[in-house]
Design a protein around this motif. Structure first.
Motif, short mmCIF file in Angstrom:
data_model
loop_
_atom_site.label_atom_id
_atom_site.label_comp_id
_atom_site.label_asym_id
_atom_site.label_seq_id
_atom_site.Cartn_x
_atom_site.Cartn_y
_atom_site.Cartn_z
N THR A 162 10.96 52.45 79.44
CA THR A 162 9.77 51.72 79.01
C THR A 162 9.32 52.27 77.66
O THR A 162 9.17 53.50 77.52
CB THR A 162 8.64 51.86 80.04
OG1 THR A 162 9.09 51.37 81.30
CG2 THR A 162 7.42 51.06 79.62
N VAL A 163 9.13 51.39 76.69
CA VAL A 163 8.65 51.78 75.36
C VAL A 163 7.32 51.08 75.11
O VAL A 163 7.24 49.84 75.16
CB VAL A 163 9.67 51.41 74.27
CG1 VAL A 163 9.12 51.80 72.89
CG2 VAL A 163 11.00 52.08 74.52
N ASP A 164 6.29 51.87 74.88
CA ASP A 164 4.93 51.34 74.66
C ASP A 164 4.52 50.39 75.79
O ASP A 164 3.92 49.33 75.56
CB ASP A 164 4.84 50.63 73.31
CG ASP A 164 4.98 51.58 72.13
OD1 ASP A 164 4.71 52.78 72.33
OD2 ASP A 164 5.34 51.13 71.04
N ARG A 183 5.84 56.22 69.11
CA ARG A 183 6.10 55.41 70.30
C ARG A 183 5.82 56.23 71.55
O ARG A 183 5.95 57.45 71.56
CB ARG A 183 7.55 54.93 70.33
CG ARG A 183 7.95 54.02 69.17
CD ARG A 183 7.26 52.67 69.29
NE ARG A 183 7.78 51.71 68.35
CZ ARG A 183 8.78 50.88 68.60
NH1 ARG A 183 9.37 50.92 69.79
NH2 ARG A 183 9.19 50.02 67.70
N THR A 184 5.44 55.53 72.60
CA THR A 184 5.29 56.15 73.91
C THR A 184 6.49 55.75 74.76
O THR A 184 6.66 54.58 75.10
CB THR A 184 3.99 55.71 74.60
OG1 THR A 184 2.88 56.08 73.78
CG2 THR A 184 3.86 56.38 75.97
N ILE A 185 7.33 56.73 75.06
CA ILE A 185 8.58 56.46 75.77
C ILE A 185 8.49 57.07 77.17
O ILE A 185 8.14 58.25 77.33
CB ILE A 185 9.78 57.04 75.02
CG1 ILE A 185 9.90 56.37 73.65
CG2 ILE A 185 11.07 56.87 75.82
CD1 ILE A 185 10.99 56.93 72.79
#
Length: 381
Positions: A162-164, A183-185
């Motif tokens: 899952t990215v963002d 980015r939030t990974i």
């Protein structure tokens, strides 16, 4: 004498070591960058400024960097190399074949050419966030992992990337690394192997108003990982609650005696509903079983008394039956002896043999024939 002459002429001799570079300014203007050796520079009224740099520290950090490139661009390019990334790039900078720095987007590094040779590898983040496995190993050895996030997926598992907050793809077993700049990974690992779930100490009320506790077990496996994590918050918790509801429906319609007399499992209709509900979220449920039925303390005492009474009654019935059989056998034997004197005489001899075996000495008067006659007369009397 030389120092005196230099003072009169307004100049200064500057010695630069082999591992140094000197940035010189006169009257606030950049004169240049000077390498190893002795240099004679203007210094009227002490207006010469020197900024020494050790090339063993490869990064060039100076407040005069921009004026240097603006006024003397050829000299600056000859002495320095500038690495710069845009908003969608990451750069891996190597010094003489060894990884030196990793530049995040919109970052710059200015390095002395004398400290090189330098090479650069650029990664376009628009093409994907994956880190090449070989590069990942090099980053790990160099301990340059601040821009990288790594995840391990073991055999029998799958990872959901899952990215963002948006699902990207599923990851196969192995080590996976991603650039995490801006980015939030996240990677959620889902186990695909068959697993068991226990519902322990579940309190239920039977049809005859007895409160019992039961232990329930089920086997399941995830067949559609994306559904299992997106349709519900926790698929294991969803199965747990479905089992609770199914057994409440099943056992609530039975009395305590019915539950204890036969092996009770969940109704086929309730079990099918559990399987259908879980299949809708990508979970396959196989076995569903009632493992244990636990009674309250006072109910256990009552049942123990009932069982003891039942067993005692059964024992009494068996005892009376055996006594009847023994009496019937004696009656039959008496009838046979009454009709057959020879049989009676044999029984008398057996009795005599039994008596003789229990005493140390037996004295017979009048001979065996007399004994037999006396026995017969005793029987007649």
């Amino acid at each position: 004498m030389t120092i005196f002459l230099d003072g009169i002429l307004g100049r200064k001799r500057v010695l630069v070591k082999a591992n140094e570079r000197v940035l010189a300014l006169y009257r606030g203007e950049i004169l240049g960058i000077f390498g190893a050796g002795e240099h004679t520079l203007p210094n009227r009224r002490g207006m010469l400024e020197l900024e020494r740099h050790d090339v063993n520290r490869p990064a060039f950090v100076s407040a005069y960097e921009k004026p240097l490139f603006d006024r003397l661009p050829e000299l600056a390019q000859r002495e320095l190399t500038v690495f710069r990334t845009n908003a969608r790039e990451v750069a891996v900078v190597e010094r003489d074949g060894e990884l030196h720095a990793v530049l995040a987007p919109n970052q710059k590094l200015t390095a002395w050419n004398a400290a090189g040779p330098w090479t650069e590898t650029r990664v376009d983040l628009a093409g994907g966030l994956d880190v090449d496995p070989e590069l990942m190993r090099r980053l790990t050895r160099a301990r340059r992992l601040e821009l990288v996030t790594a995840f391990m997926v073991n055999d029998g598992q799958v990872g959901l990337l899952t990215v963002d907050g948006t699902h990207q793809r599923m990851l196969e077993p192995g080590l996976h690394a991603f650039w995490n700049v801006g980015r939030t990974i996240q990677v959620r690992v889902v186990d695909l192997k068959r697993q068991s779930l226990d519902v322990t100490g579940q309190e239920l009320l039977t049809r005859d108003k007895v409160t019992i506790r039961v232990n329930i077990a089920a086997e399941y496996r995830v067949v559609e990982p994306l559904k299992a994590v997106s349709e519900v918050k926790d698929f294991a918790d969803a199965l747990y609650r479905a089992l609770q509801f199914a057994f409440r429906q099943t056992l609530g319609t039975l009395t305590l005696d019915q539950i204890l007399e036969r092996k009770v499992t969940v109704h086929a209709e309730a079990a099918e509903k559990v399987r259908a509900d879980m299949a809708a979220i990508g979970v396959e449920v196989s076995a569903i079983e009632l493992k244990d039925v636990i009674l309250p303390g006072e109910m256990r005492d009552i049942l123990n008394q009932v069982v003891a009474a039942e067993k005692q009654a059964e024992a009494n019935v068996i005892r009376r039956r055996e006594e009847t059989n023994a009496t019937r056998s004696l009656l039959n034997t008496a009838k046979v002896m009454a009709e057959n004197p020879v049989m009676l005489r044999l029984k008398e001899l057996e009795a005599l043999e039994a008596i003789a075996g229990k005493v140390e000495r037996l004295t017979i008067h009048n001979g065996t024939a007399g004994l037999m006659n006396d026995l017969v007369q005793l029987r007649d009397k």
